[in-house]
Write an enzyme that holds these catalytic residues in place. Structure first.
Site, short mmCIF file in Angstrom:
data_model
loop_
_atom_site.label_atom_id
_atom_site.label_comp_id
_atom_site.label_asym_id
_atom_site.label_seq_id
_atom_site.Cartn_x
_atom_site.Cartn_y
_atom_site.Cartn_z
N LYS A 117 0.86 -1.19 0.00
CA LYS A 117 0.00 0.00 0.00
C LYS A 117 0.90 1.24 0.00
CE LYS A 117 -2.46 1.36 3.85
NZ LYS A 117 -1.89 2.69 4.17
N GLU A 119 0.63 5.81 -0.14
CA GLU A 119 -0.24 6.96 0.07
C GLU A 119 -0.20 7.87 -1.16
OE1 GLU A 119 0.53 8.86 3.84
OE2 GLU A 119 0.35 6.96 4.92
N GLU A 183 -9.14 7.65 4.18
CA GLU A 183 -8.93 7.99 5.59
C GLU A 183 -9.48 9.38 5.89
OE1 GLU A 183 -5.07 7.22 7.27
OE2 GLU A 183 -5.66 8.09 9.20
#
Ligand code: KIV
Length: 266
Positions: A117, A119, A183
């Protein structure tokens, strides 16, 4: 209903069309990962949040690739069913897509993890594409991006710019991400993004309309001191239980109540 059998990237992606909500939790070691796996979660994230939860740092920035590799190895050893996703730490993919492929490739070569993963959405589209082209499954993470804390100036702020968030999510999907963490996104925008994408959205502080949810394991079990964001539901109060048990142990050692003959060898 949970995904059946060992969870793979294709099964994780298919869950969206099947209407199965995905449950994801973080883990950083073998013992914890085994507990999460026994509980039947669909995926375990070796989050760079380990910088704060395990290492006691004030942000996720200091954690290194070799530390992520170490924790990913521990976690994958404890897991039989759940899919393991490993965070690419700060500066392990920002220099160039080639750097990202090299570092993410190490995670897949040296551990049993299924995916990484990173960002970013629009900003990281070239890197997401390079990873997907190298057959490295990659999940994107948009909305609040903890690795950008220095640019953002603070953490925990709800992201409300619909156009920017949607553009990030769509850029990640088009570049080849198999899923996306949202998020601290307003629930209405998270619902719109979830509807606009064919890949699953996994929310944290993004409301109930995402295709799945992720929480830090230590948060949901109530182990972290003084952390009470609105999105967090504490399913247990293990910090209080653990402190009481250890206090009891110390009291009994000091009083001579423990150990007894029952705990002793002849
Ligand atoms: O590092 C982490 O734990 C994460 C989750 C909070 C999504 O990225």
């Amino acid at each position: 209903m949970a995904v059946e059998g060992r969870v793979t990237v294709p099964k994780f992606m298919a869950a969206k069309a099947q209407g199965r909500k995905l449950a994801v939790v973080t883990a950083y070691d073998w013992l914890w990962a085994g507990i999460c796996d026994a509980a039947g979660v669909d995926a375990i994230l070796v989050g760079d949040s380990l910088a704060m939860v395990v290492q006691g740092r004030s942000s996720t920035l200091p954690v290194t690739l070799s530390q992520m590799l170490y924790h990913a190895e521990l976690v994958t050893r404890g897991v039989q069913r759940a899919m393991v996703i490993v965070d690419l730490p700060f500066l392990s993919y920002h220099v160039s897509p080639r750097q990202a492929v090299r570092n993410a490739g190490q995670i897949l070569k040296r551990t049993e993890a299924a995916a990484v993963k990173l960002e970013g959405g629009v900003q990281q589209a070239d890197t997401i594409k390079a990873l997907a082209d190298a057959d490295i499954p990659v999940m994107a993470h948009v909305g609040l991006r903890p690795q950008s804390v220095r640019m953002l100036g603070s953490m925990g702020k709800i992201q409300r710019d619909r156009d920017l968030l949607l553009a990030d999510a769509q850029a990640a999907e088009q570049a080849g991400a198999f899923g996306i963490v949202l998020e601290m996104v307003s629930q209405k925008i998270a619902a719109d993004i979830t509807q606009a994408l064919t890949i699953p959205t996994i929310g944290i502080g993004a409301g109930p309309h995402c295709d799945g949810q992720v929480l830090v394991g230590q948060d949901l079990l109530g182990l972290m001191d003084g952390f009470h964001p609105k999105f967090l539901k504490k399913y247990a109060d293990l910090r209080t239980t653990a402190i009481a048990a250890i206090q009891q142990y110390a009291t009994e050692v000091r009083s001579g109540e423990y150990p007894t003959a029952a705990h002793s060898h002849d």
